[in-house]
Design an enzyme around this catalytic site. Structure first.
Site, PDB file in Angstrom:
ATOM      1  N   HIS A   1      14.055 -56.785  -5.297  1.00 45.16           N
ATOM      2  CA  HIS A   1      14.273 -55.410  -4.854  1.00 45.16           C
ATOM      3  C   HIS A   1      12.969 -54.618  -4.862  1.00 45.16           C
ATOM      4  O   HIS A   1      12.232 -54.630  -5.843  1.00 45.16           O
ATOM      5  CB  HIS A   1      15.302 -54.742  -5.768  1.00 45.16           C
ATOM      6  CG  HIS A   1      15.687 -53.383  -5.327  1.00 45.16           C
ATOM      7  ND1 HIS A   1      15.925 -52.379  -6.205  1.00 45.16           N
ATOM      8  CD2 HIS A   1      15.861 -52.850  -4.089  1.00 45.16           C
ATOM      9  CE1 HIS A   1      16.243 -51.280  -5.548  1.00 45.16           C
ATOM     10  NE2 HIS A   1      16.216 -51.542  -4.261  1.00 45.16           N
TER      11      HIS A   1
ATOM     12  N   ASP B   1       1.544 -59.079  13.893  1.00 48.56           N
ATOM     13  CA  ASP B   1       1.030 -59.806  15.047  1.00 48.56           C
ATOM     14  C   ASP B   1      -0.203 -60.599  14.643  1.00 48.56           C
ATOM     15  O   ASP B   1      -0.714 -60.473  13.524  1.00 48.56           O
ATOM     16  CB  ASP B   1       0.737 -58.844  16.203  1.00 48.56           C
ATOM     17  CG  ASP B   1      -0.293 -57.778  15.879  1.00 48.56           C
ATOM     18  OD1 ASP B   1      -1.279 -58.071  15.180  1.00 48.56           O
ATOM     19  OD2 ASP B   1      -0.114 -56.635  16.333  1.00 48.56           O
TER      20      ASP B   1
ATOM     21  N   HIS C   1      -1.840 -46.347  11.974  1.00 50.24           N
ATOM     22  CA  HIS C   1      -2.105 -47.774  11.816  1.00 50.24           C
ATOM     23  C   HIS C   1      -3.015 -48.073  10.617  1.00 50.24           C
ATOM     24  O   HIS C   1      -2.782 -49.037   9.887  1.00 50.24           O
ATOM     25  CB  HIS C   1      -2.720 -48.342  13.103  1.00 50.24           C
ATOM     26  CG  HIS C   1      -2.881 -49.829  13.090  1.00 50.24           C
ATOM     27  ND1 HIS C   1      -1.819 -50.700  12.964  1.00 50.24           N
ATOM     28  CD2 HIS C   1      -3.979 -50.605  13.190  1.00 50.24           C
ATOM     29  CE1 HIS C   1      -2.259 -51.940  12.989  1.00 50.24           C
ATOM     30  NE2 HIS C   1      -3.574 -51.919  13.128  1.00 50.24           N
TER      31      HIS C   1
ATOM     32  N   TYR D   1       0.110 -53.730  17.848  1.00 44.89           N
ATOM     33  CA  TYR D   1       0.994 -52.922  16.998  1.00 44.89           C
ATOM     34  C   TYR D   1       2.384 -53.515  16.806  1.00 44.89           C
ATOM     35  O   TYR D   1       3.329 -52.804  16.485  1.00 44.89           O
ATOM     36  CB  TYR D   1       1.087 -51.474  17.499  1.00 44.89           C
ATOM     37  CG  TYR D   1      -0.260 -50.822  17.589  1.00 44.89           C
ATOM     38  CD1 TYR D   1      -0.934 -50.452  16.429  1.00 44.89           C
ATOM     39  CD2 TYR D   1      -0.879 -50.608  18.815  1.00 44.89           C
ATOM     40  CE1 TYR D   1      -2.196 -49.869  16.497  1.00 44.89           C
ATOM     41  CE2 TYR D   1      -2.130 -50.026  18.891  1.00 44.89           C
ATOM     42  CZ  TYR D   1      -2.787 -49.664  17.725  1.00 44.89           C
ATOM     43  OH  TYR D   1      -4.019 -49.089  17.803  1.00 44.89           O
ATOM     44  N   ALA D   2       2.524 -54.822  16.978  1.00 47.30           N
ATOM     45  CA  ALA D   2       3.792 -55.497  16.686  1.00 47.30           C
ATOM     46  C   ALA D   2       3.771 -55.862  15.203  1.00 47.30           C
ATOM     47  O   ALA D   2       3.598 -57.017  14.821  1.00 47.30           O
ATOM     48  CB  ALA D   2       3.959 -56.730  17.569  1.00 47.30           C
ATOM     49  N   ASN D   3       3.893 -54.829  14.374  1.00 48.80           N
ATOM     50  CA  ASN D   3       3.805 -54.972  12.924  1.00 48.80           C
ATOM     51  C   ASN D   3       4.859 -54.077  12.288  1.00 48.80           C
ATOM     52  O   ASN D   3       5.087 -52.962  12.752  1.00 48.80           O
ATOM     53  CB  ASN D   3       2.436 -54.516  12.407  1.00 48.80           C
ATOM     54  CG  ASN D   3       1.291 -55.136  13.161  1.00 48.80           C
ATOM     55  OD1 ASN D   3       1.111 -56.340  13.142  1.00 48.80           O
ATOM     56  ND2 ASN D   3       0.505 -54.308  13.848  1.00 48.80           N
TER      57      ASN D   3
END
Length: 129
Positions: free
Chosen positions: A20, A28, A96, A118-120
């Site tokens: 947890h 990316d 970012h 920015y595929a994060n």
């Protein structure tokens, strides 16, 4: 060998260790990887596996109580933004550079072969009860 679920032994083992509040960065191929967190690199070639494929698979395995992405995803990668909005209605957005700082505290980083910017997303693990 497992019949279903995540077959990559490094990823399956890392997921089993999560608790947890632990952070999992799904990123990316271009995201700088900080020293410290455990890294499972799934990148095979540009675009393989995709950010969407990896995220969908992880969401089948994890309870997520929160997610954070870069503000820049909205303009630079609308497809990733739509994917994230679809999964995380309360998605937090930060610059970012701040996402990169936060990733240093992640428990696990999963690098995809995604070749779009920015595929994060930084996931915060929840509990199943």
């Amino acid at each position: 060998m497992r019949k279903a679920g995540i077959l990559n032994r490094h990823l399956a083992g890392a997921l089993a260790e999560l608790g947890h509040g632990h952070g999992v960065l799904v990123c990316d191929a271009g995201m700088p990887i900080p020293r410290g967190p455990r890294v499972v690199d799934l990148a095979f070639r540009a675009g393989v596996p995709s950010f969407a494929e990896v995220l969908e698979g992880l969401l089948e395995e994890l309870v997520v109580e929160g997610a954070t992405a870069a503000t820049e995803v909205r303009e630079a990668n609308p497809a990733a933004a739509a994917l994230l909005d679809g999964h995380f209605p309360g998605l937090a957005l930060v610059p970012h550079d701040r996402l990169k700082e936060l990733s240093a505290d992640a428990h696990l980083i999963v690098r995809t072969g995604e070749a779009r910017p920015y595929a994060n997303v930084l996931l915060r693990c929840g509990v199943f009860f």
